[in-house]
Design a protein around this motif. Structure first.
Motif, PDB file in Angstrom:
ATOM      1  N   LEU A 122       0.863  -1.320  -0.033  1.00 25.48           N
ATOM      2  CA  LEU A 122       0.101   0.021  -0.107  1.00 25.48           C
ATOM      3  C   LEU A 122       0.783   1.405  -0.073  1.00 25.48           C
ATOM      4  CD1 LEU A 122      -2.284  -1.917   0.608  1.00 25.48           C
ATOM      5  CD2 LEU A 122      -3.281  -0.163   2.140  1.00 25.48           C
ATOM      6  N   ASP A 123       2.039   1.358   1.110  1.00 28.65           N
ATOM      7  CA  ASP A 123       2.596   2.658   0.530  1.00 28.65           C
ATOM      8  C   ASP A 123       3.375   2.742  -0.696  1.00 28.65           C
ATOM      9  OD1 ASP A 123       2.480   2.900   3.488  1.00 28.65           O
ATOM     10  OD2 ASP A 123       4.338   1.713   4.068  1.00 28.65           O
ATOM     11  N   VAL A 124       3.796   1.759  -1.229  1.00 30.02           N
ATOM     12  CA  VAL A 124       4.430   2.071  -2.609  1.00 30.02           C
ATOM     13  C   VAL A 124       3.291   2.462  -3.715  1.00 30.02           C
ATOM     14  CG1 VAL A 124       5.871   0.949  -4.417  1.00 30.02           C
ATOM     15  CG2 VAL A 124       6.306   0.331  -2.219  1.00 30.02           C
ATOM     16  N   HIS A 125       2.431   1.742  -3.880  1.00 30.45           N
ATOM     17  CA  HIS A 125       1.454   1.770  -4.537  1.00 30.45           C
ATOM     18  C   HIS A 125       0.375   3.187  -4.476  1.00 30.45           C
ATOM     19  CE1 HIS A 125       2.108  -1.703  -7.469  1.00 30.45           C
ATOM     20  NE2 HIS A 125       2.408  -2.431  -6.278  1.00 30.45           N
ATOM     21  N   LEU A 126      -0.076   2.894  -3.353  1.00 32.03           N
ATOM     22  CA  LEU A 126      -1.310   4.037  -3.012  1.00 32.03           C
ATOM     23  C   LEU A 126      -0.372   5.308  -2.499  1.00 32.03           C
ATOM     24  CD1 LEU A 126      -3.927   5.150  -2.597  1.00 32.03           C
ATOM     25  CD2 LEU A 126      -3.980   3.928  -0.345  1.00 32.03           C
ATOM     26  N   MET A 127       0.246   5.125  -1.519  1.00 30.31           N
ATOM     27  CA  MET A 127       1.054   6.383  -0.934  1.00 30.31           C
ATOM     28  C   MET A 127       2.065   6.789  -1.678  1.00 30.31           C
ATOM     29  SD  MET A 127      -0.880   7.002   1.706  1.00 30.31           S
ATOM     30  CE  MET A 127      -0.051   8.544   1.977  1.00 30.31           C
ATOM     31  N   GLY A 128       2.610   6.224  -2.466  1.00 33.71           N
ATOM     32  CA  GLY A 128       3.633   6.584  -3.331  1.00 33.71           C
ATOM     33  C   GLY A 128       3.166   7.449  -4.535  1.00 33.71           C
ATOM     34  N   SER A 129       1.768   6.998  -5.213  1.00 30.00           N
ATOM     35  CA  SER A 129       1.136   7.821  -5.880  1.00 30.00           C
ATOM     36  C   SER A 129       0.606   8.889  -5.434  1.00 30.00           C
ATOM     37  CB  SER A 129       0.134   7.023  -6.610  1.00 30.00           C
ATOM     38  OG  SER A 129       0.610   5.810  -7.190  1.00 30.00           O
ATOM     39  N   VAL A 130       0.088   9.165  -4.319  1.00 25.00           N
ATOM     40  CA  VAL A 130      -0.229  10.105  -3.332  1.00 25.00           C
ATOM     41  C   VAL A 130       0.828  11.142  -3.079  1.00 25.00           C
ATOM     42  CG1 VAL A 130      -1.151  10.961  -1.143  1.00 25.00           C
ATOM     43  CG2 VAL A 130      -2.347   9.125  -2.037  1.00 25.00           C
ATOM     44  N   HIS A 131       1.958  10.698  -2.604  1.00 32.60           N
ATOM     45  CA  HIS A 131       3.133  11.619  -2.517  1.00 32.60           C
ATOM     46  C   HIS A 131       3.438  12.399  -3.923  1.00 32.60           C
ATOM     47  CE1 HIS A 131       4.530   8.876   1.102  1.00 32.60           C
ATOM     48  NE2 HIS A 131       3.597   9.975   1.675  1.00 32.60           N
ATOM     49  N   CYS A 132       3.359  11.756  -4.885  1.00 31.38           N
ATOM     50  CA  CYS A 132       4.102  12.345  -6.327  1.00 31.38           C
ATOM     51  C   CYS A 132       3.030  13.187  -6.577  1.00 31.38           C
ATOM     52  CB  CYS A 132       4.450  11.067  -7.193  1.00 31.38           C
ATOM     53  SG  CYS A 132       5.701  10.039  -6.889  1.00 31.38           S
ATOM     54  N   THR A 133       1.706  12.657  -6.481  1.00 34.56           N
ATOM     55  CA  THR A 133       0.718  13.769  -6.903  1.00 34.56           C
ATOM     56  C   THR A 133       0.488  14.876  -6.056  1.00 34.56           C
ATOM     57  OG1 THR A 133      -0.574  11.753  -7.692  1.00 34.56           O
ATOM     58  CG2 THR A 133      -1.834  13.892  -7.503  1.00 34.56           C
ATOM     59  N   LYS A 134       0.576  14.820  -4.855  1.00 33.49           N
ATOM     60  CA  LYS A 134       0.712  15.945  -4.044  1.00 33.49           C
ATOM     61  C   LYS A 134       1.798  16.977  -4.245  1.00 33.49           C
ATOM     62  CE  LYS A 134      -0.636  18.491  -0.371  1.00 33.49           C
ATOM     63  NZ  LYS A 134      -1.988  19.083  -0.320  1.00 33.49           N
ATOM     64  N   ALA A 135       2.938  16.486  -4.492  1.00 35.69           N
ATOM     65  CA  ALA A 135       4.105  17.284  -4.672  1.00 35.69           C
ATOM     66  C   ALA A 135       4.147  17.976  -6.179  1.00 35.69           C
ATOM     67  CB  ALA A 135       5.480  16.321  -4.795  1.00 35.69           C
ATOM     68  N   VAL A 136       3.130  17.400  -6.849  1.00 37.50           N
ATOM     69  CA  VAL A 136       3.215  18.281  -8.259  1.00 37.50           C
ATOM     70  C   VAL A 136       1.850  19.132  -8.408  1.00 37.50           C
ATOM     71  CG1 VAL A 136       4.452  16.594  -9.760  1.00 37.50           C
ATOM     72  CG2 VAL A 136       1.982  16.533  -9.766  1.00 37.50           C
ATOM     73  N   TRP A 137       1.158  18.942  -7.482  1.00 39.78           N
ATOM     74  CA  TRP A 137      -0.350  19.405  -7.306  1.00 39.78           C
ATOM     75  C   TRP A 137      -0.565  20.847  -7.478  1.00 39.78           C
ATOM     76  CZ3 TRP A 137      -4.641  17.140  -9.056  1.00 39.78           C
ATOM     77  CH2 TRP A 137      -5.848  17.578  -8.920  1.00 39.78           C
ATOM     78  N   GLU A 138       0.227  21.544  -6.865  1.00 46.57           N
ATOM     79  CA  GLU A 138       0.031  22.996  -6.869  1.00 46.57           C
ATOM     80  C   GLU A 138       0.852  23.716  -7.745  1.00 46.57           C
ATOM     81  OE1 GLU A 138      -1.730  25.034  -4.834  1.00 46.57           O
ATOM     82  OE2 GLU A 138      -2.603  22.956  -4.099  1.00 46.57           O
ATOM     83  N   LEU A 139       2.022  23.090  -8.366  1.00 48.68           N
ATOM     84  CA  LEU A 139       2.412  23.316  -9.559  1.00 48.68           C
ATOM     85  C   LEU A 139       1.591  23.442 -10.738  1.00 48.68           C
ATOM     86  CD1 LEU A 139       6.222  21.860  -9.659  1.00 48.68           C
ATOM     87  CD2 LEU A 139       5.659  24.103  -9.608  1.00 48.68           C
ATOM     88  N   MET A 140       0.884  22.392 -10.881  1.00 48.90           N
ATOM     89  CA  MET A 140      -0.101  22.396 -11.798  1.00 48.90           C
ATOM     90  C   MET A 140      -1.337  23.387 -11.539  1.00 48.90           C
ATOM     91  SD  MET A 140      -0.153  18.302 -12.510  1.00 48.90           S
ATOM     92  CE  MET A 140       1.388  17.296 -13.444  1.00 48.90           C
ATOM     93  N   ARG A 141      -1.795  23.483 -10.316  1.00 47.43           N
ATOM     94  CA  ARG A 141      -2.893  24.507 -10.260  1.00 47.43           C
ATOM     95  C   ARG A 141      -2.297  25.786 -10.813  1.00 47.43           C
ATOM     96  NH1 ARG A 141      -6.676  24.419  -6.540  1.00 47.43           N
ATOM     97  NH2 ARG A 141      -5.701  26.074  -5.619  1.00 47.43           N
TER      98      ARG A 141
END
Length: 304
Positions: A122-141
């Protein structure tokens, strides 16, 4: 047929040192994108670590005239992921595309599975995707542009023996896509998922050899890249393998209202075939539509 290009776009692909991620990254670069090749360099079960696989893909892209940099961040570590995104911005000025591809397997039946193995997947697949998405989210906004791809699986969508940890993580990513599609819409951030079937080190001892020979990563990558292109849809789950493609979605049957006399265990059981009539199934844009359908059916039933 108009060629789909990624000139001027900056992409991060996780787990890009091998398999699907590598092929996704190579094709993005071939079509003009600047690519961050992220790979922790661990084995299939997530142990170990090295940047050599990521650097090899960077060298391959550069040799072909493309632009790429390597990054060895572990996607389970949010600080490392934030540093990766900062590196991408410092090097290329922006991040337009994120392909969450990194993954591991620790297959066992649920009765034999250790909680540490469940949590790590879960940490790699789910939280890994959450981490990466959160890290780029404000840039994309801020730039009013973003394309994010989650990697789900038929194991999550439909179930598979011995993969309770993997299936749970993969289905959770579909739910994450649903939420982010809604929140990202006003800033032109489109979020999709792909359910790939391909011959990689993740599947080398799971699928028959004859099948592995006919399902190459190169046959999945067109689906992945369409879903992160400028004209990409949003909230799509695309299944891809061996050159075949289909879409999957969550649907709900038409609500059946039960009167106060019928709204009992026995009454529900008596009407269950009608309630589970898939001929009446339909998708919803968001949870509000599903709630509205239930309320509307109840109100119509009470007024009858």
């Amino acid at each position: 047929m108009t060629s789909i290009r990624f000139d001027g776009r900056v992409a991060i692909v996780t787990g890009a040192g091998n398999g699907l991620g590598r092929v996704h990254a190579l094709e993005l670069a071939r079509r003009g994108a600047k690519v961050v090749i992220n790979d922790f360099g661990g084995s299939r079960d997530g142990t170990g670590g090295s940047t050599s696989a990521a650097q090899a893909v960077v060298d391959e892209i550069r040799a072909a005239g493309g632009t790429a940099i390597a990054n060895g961040a572990n996607v389970t570590d949010f600080e490392q992921v934030q540093a990766m995104v900062a590196q991408a911005k410092a090097e290329f000025g922006r991040v337009d595309i994120l392909i969450n591809n990194a993954g591991i397997l620790r297959d066992k039946t649920f009765s034999k599975m250790e909680m540490a193995d469940f949590r790590m997947v879960l940490d790699v697949h789910l939280m890994g995707s959450v981490h990466c998405t959160k890290a780029v989210w404000e840039l994309m906004r801020e730039q009013n542009y973003g394309r994010i791809l989650m990697t789900t699986s038929s194991s999550g969508l439909f179930g598979n023996f011995g993969q309770s940890n993997y299936g749970a993580a993969k289905m959770a990513l579909v739910g994450l896509m649903h939420m982010l599609t809604i929140e990202g819409k006003k800033n032109n951030i489109r979020v999709n998922t792909i359910a790939p079937m391909a011959a990689t080190r993740m599947t080398e001892d799971v699928l028959p050899a004859a099948m592995l020979d006919s399902i190459k990563p190169e046959q999945v990558t067109p689906g992945a890249l369409v879903l992160v292109s400028e004209d990409a849809p949003s909230k799509v789950t695309l299944s891809a393998g061996g050159g075949s493609f289909s879409t999957a979605r969550i649907v709900d049957t038409a609500p059946v209202w039960l009167s106060s006399d019928e709204c009992t265990l026995e009454g529900l059981a008596a009407h269950f075939a009608q309630i589970a009539d898939w001929d009446s199934a339909r998708p919803y844009d968001d949870s509000n539509q599903q709630v509205h359908a239930l309320i509307q059916a109840a109100m119509a039933g009470m007024e009858a």
